[in-house]
Each structure stands twice: as C-alpha cells, then as structure tokens.
Motif scaffolding. Structure first.
Motif, PDB file in Angstrom:
ATOM      1  N   THR A  50       0.839  -1.134   0.103  1.00 37.84           N
ATOM      2  CA  THR A  50       0.089  -0.185   0.160  1.00 37.84           C
ATOM      3  C   THR A  50       0.834   1.260   0.072  1.00 37.84           C
ATOM      4  OG1 THR A  50      -1.686   1.377   1.199  1.00 37.84           O
ATOM      5  CG2 THR A  50      -0.198   0.011   2.510  1.00 37.84           C
ATOM      6  N   ASN A  55      -6.382   1.758   5.822  1.00 37.72           N
ATOM      7  CA  ASN A  55      -6.612   0.326   5.602  1.00 37.72           C
ATOM      8  C   ASN A  55      -6.594  -0.082   4.255  1.00 37.72           C
ATOM      9  OD1 ASN A  55      -6.621   0.525   8.270  1.00 37.72           O
ATOM     10  ND2 ASN A  55      -8.597  -0.217   8.827  1.00 37.72           N
ATOM     11  N   LYS A  56      -5.972  -1.324   3.934  1.00 35.50           N
ATOM     12  CA  LYS A  56      -6.465  -2.063   2.876  1.00 35.50           C
ATOM     13  C   LYS A  56      -6.413  -3.598   3.112  1.00 35.50           C
ATOM     14  CE  LYS A  56      -4.070  -3.401  -1.700  1.00 35.50           C
ATOM     15  NZ  LYS A  56      -2.850  -3.024  -2.432  1.00 35.50           N
ATOM     16  N   GLU A  57      -7.552  -4.215   2.698  1.00 33.55           N
ATOM     17  CA  GLU A  57      -7.984  -5.456   2.921  1.00 33.55           C
ATOM     18  C   GLU A  57      -8.042  -6.308   1.715  1.00 33.55           C
ATOM     19  OE1 GLU A  57     -11.613  -5.514   5.554  1.00 33.55           O
ATOM     20  OE2 GLU A  57     -12.232  -7.315   4.499  1.00 33.55           O
ATOM     21  N   ASP A  58      -7.558  -7.624   2.042  1.00 38.12           N
ATOM     22  CA  ASP A  58      -7.356  -8.518   1.109  1.00 38.12           C
ATOM     23  C   ASP A  58      -7.719  -9.960   1.805  1.00 38.12           C
ATOM     24  OD1 ASP A  58      -4.869  -9.871  -1.306  1.00 38.12           O
ATOM     25  OD2 ASP A  58      -6.911 -10.316  -1.186  1.00 38.12           O
ATOM     26  N   ARG A  60      -8.205 -12.459   4.639  1.00 39.25           N
ATOM     27  CA  ARG A  60      -8.136 -12.440   5.854  1.00 39.25           C
ATOM     28  C   ARG A  60      -7.191 -11.487   6.442  1.00 39.25           C
ATOM     29  NH1 ARG A  60      -5.961 -16.606   8.053  1.00 39.25           N
ATOM     30  NH2 ARG A  60      -5.117 -17.434   6.008  1.00 39.25           N
ATOM     31  N   THR A  62      -5.194  -7.656   6.540  1.00 39.25           N
ATOM     32  CA  THR A  62      -5.684  -6.193   6.665  1.00 39.25           C
ATOM     33  C   THR A  62      -4.294  -5.390   6.589  1.00 39.25           C
ATOM     34  OG1 THR A  62      -8.015  -6.274   6.941  1.00 39.25           O
ATOM     35  CG2 THR A  62      -6.693  -4.104   7.413  1.00 39.25           C
ATOM     36  N   GLN A  64      -2.464  -1.807   7.663  1.00 37.66           N
ATOM     37  CA  GLN A  64      -2.682  -0.549   8.119  1.00 37.66           C
ATOM     38  C   GLN A  64      -1.695   0.330   7.894  1.00 37.66           C
ATOM     39  OE1 GLN A  64      -3.989   0.194  12.456  1.00 37.66           O
ATOM     40  NE2 GLN A  64      -5.896   0.017  11.552  1.00 37.66           N
ATOM     41  N   ARG A  77      -7.056 -12.148  10.187  1.00 31.90           N
ATOM     42  CA  ARG A  77      -8.152 -12.523  11.072  1.00 31.90           C
ATOM     43  C   ARG A  77      -8.408 -14.397  10.797  1.00 31.90           C
ATOM     44  NH1 ARG A  77      -9.445  -8.597   8.194  1.00 31.90           N
ATOM     45  NH2 ARG A  77     -10.514  -9.583   6.409  1.00 31.90           N
TER      46      ARG A  77
END
Lengths: 114, 113
Positions: A50, A55-58, A60, A62, A64, A77
């Motif tokens: 990033t 935040n960037k989620e992919d 499970r 994330t 930050q 997660r």
C-alpha cells in the motif's frame, strides 16, 4: 537507530485468533509499504502493499498504515496453522526515484497452534 | 509467469575460497536486487541494478564481493575470498522499475566452514 523496527517475536497464538504484527519506521521519505511472508527455507513472498495511510483489506489480511505515527500493521483474521511463518515488513521511498531501495524489518516469527 | 530463478540452492565452501551465485529475474523487470539474509534477521540490500547499471551498492563489501548484470538481464554475485561471517542466504529479487513490489527467488544458502 534502525530505519525500520520490528519485534522479532516469536509470537504464538491459537488457531482462529486475530494476529497483529507491527513495524515502526523513522524515515519520513518512506511512501510505499509492503508485507512479505517467508516460510522456512523459502524466499519472501509478497502479501500486501500500500502507499497511502489507512486500511487495505485482502481476504483475511488487513494492512494498516499511519504515516503521522510512522507505524504500520498487518492483521490476520481467523488465523490458520498454514499462516505460521516469518512476516517481514518492508518499505521504500517514492517509486521511480533512484533512491527507491526497499528496506526490510527484521521479521516476526509467527506460530499458529492447532 | 515464471518467477525469479536462482542457482545453486545450497553451497558449502571453506573460508578463503571463492563462490558465485546466479540469478535470472522475471522477464521485463528492469530492477534487480541482491539481498543477504543472516539467520534470524531481515534481508539486507547488497546491491541494486537498474537495467545493467548500479543504482546502490553502498552496503556491498567491495573488497570481497562483486556483482554484475550483463545485458540488463541475468546477474551474478561473487564472493572472493569468503569469510565465516558470509554464511547466509543470498536472495535475488526483481521489480518492474525503481521501488515497488519486489519478487524474490528461493535464495542460495551459503555455508562457509
């Protein structure tokens, strides 16, 4: 002072837990942030990247970034035993600059207990 | 897409001997890096090439280490003479251009005895 600081762990958590991995940095020129996963006897594998705060989620994972605090995090997660590896944070100055070399943290060794 | 290829995977040499590692980056990647990773530490940049020119070699021990990237594609890293503290994994990586996501090879594990 190192440019990038990362807690080496080891970190051991039960399967299904949320994992938080962190790095701090001192060079305000860093603009591009990456997380790599490295299994034993393998090369690092890019997980996420990033270049902006937030935040960037992919799936499970994330990532930050807080540029004001010079602090980045990776959250996992529903952790799985297959997530057991060393996690390396990495960062670089702006892209397409001759100063753009990638600096790595020392890595955090993570173990997920079944 | 083929990844970064490195050889050999493992090498054991005696101190004061010489050794060479080879890297073939991802096709079309202009930037090539050599990193040294000592056990329990993160990768440390030794040298960075942009095409066939050196961008950064500030942490390369030039009295014993040398590297070249002929024709802006393959690269070799040489150590001569090797010391015990050179025992490490030598990782080659490439990226499309300066900075950005770097993709790594499997590495060469060097043991100097």
């Amino acid at each position: 002072q190192k440019e990038v600081e990362q807690d080496p762990g080891p970190l051991s958590v039960p399967e299904g837990a949320i994992v938080s991995l962190n790095c701090t940095y001192s060079n305000s020129a860093f603009q591009y942030f990456m997380w790599y996963r490295q299994y034993s006897r393998k090369g690092p594998e890019l997980l996420m990247y990033t270049y902006s705060s937030g935040n960037k989620e992919d799936g499970r994972f994330t990532a930050q970034v807080d540029k004001s605090s010079k602090y980045i995090s990776l959250f996992i997660r529903d952790s799985q035993p297959s997530d057991s590896a060393t996690y390396l944070c990495a960062m670089s100055p702006p892209l397409y600059s001759s100063a753009s070399k990638i600096i790595f943290g020392s890595g955090t060794r993570l173990s997920i207990r079944p | 897409e083929a990844g970064v290829a490195q050889s050999p995977r493992y090498k054991i040499i005696e101190k004061r001997q010489s050794v060479a590692f080879w890297c073939n980056p991802i096709s079309g990647h202009a930037t090539l890096y050599w990193y040294q990773q000592i056990l329990g530490q993160g990768p440390k940049l030794l040298i960075q090439f942009q095409n066939n020119g050196v961008v950064d070699d500030s942490q390369l021990p030039k009295d014993r280490f040398s590297a070249e990237r002929l024709k802006g594609v393959d690269s070799t890293l040489k150590i001569q003479p090797a010391k015990l503290e050179d025992s490490a994994v030598y990782l080659c990586a490439s990226s499309l251009d300066y900075g950005g996501e770097a993709f790594f090879g499997q590495g060469t594990r060097l043991t100097v005895v």
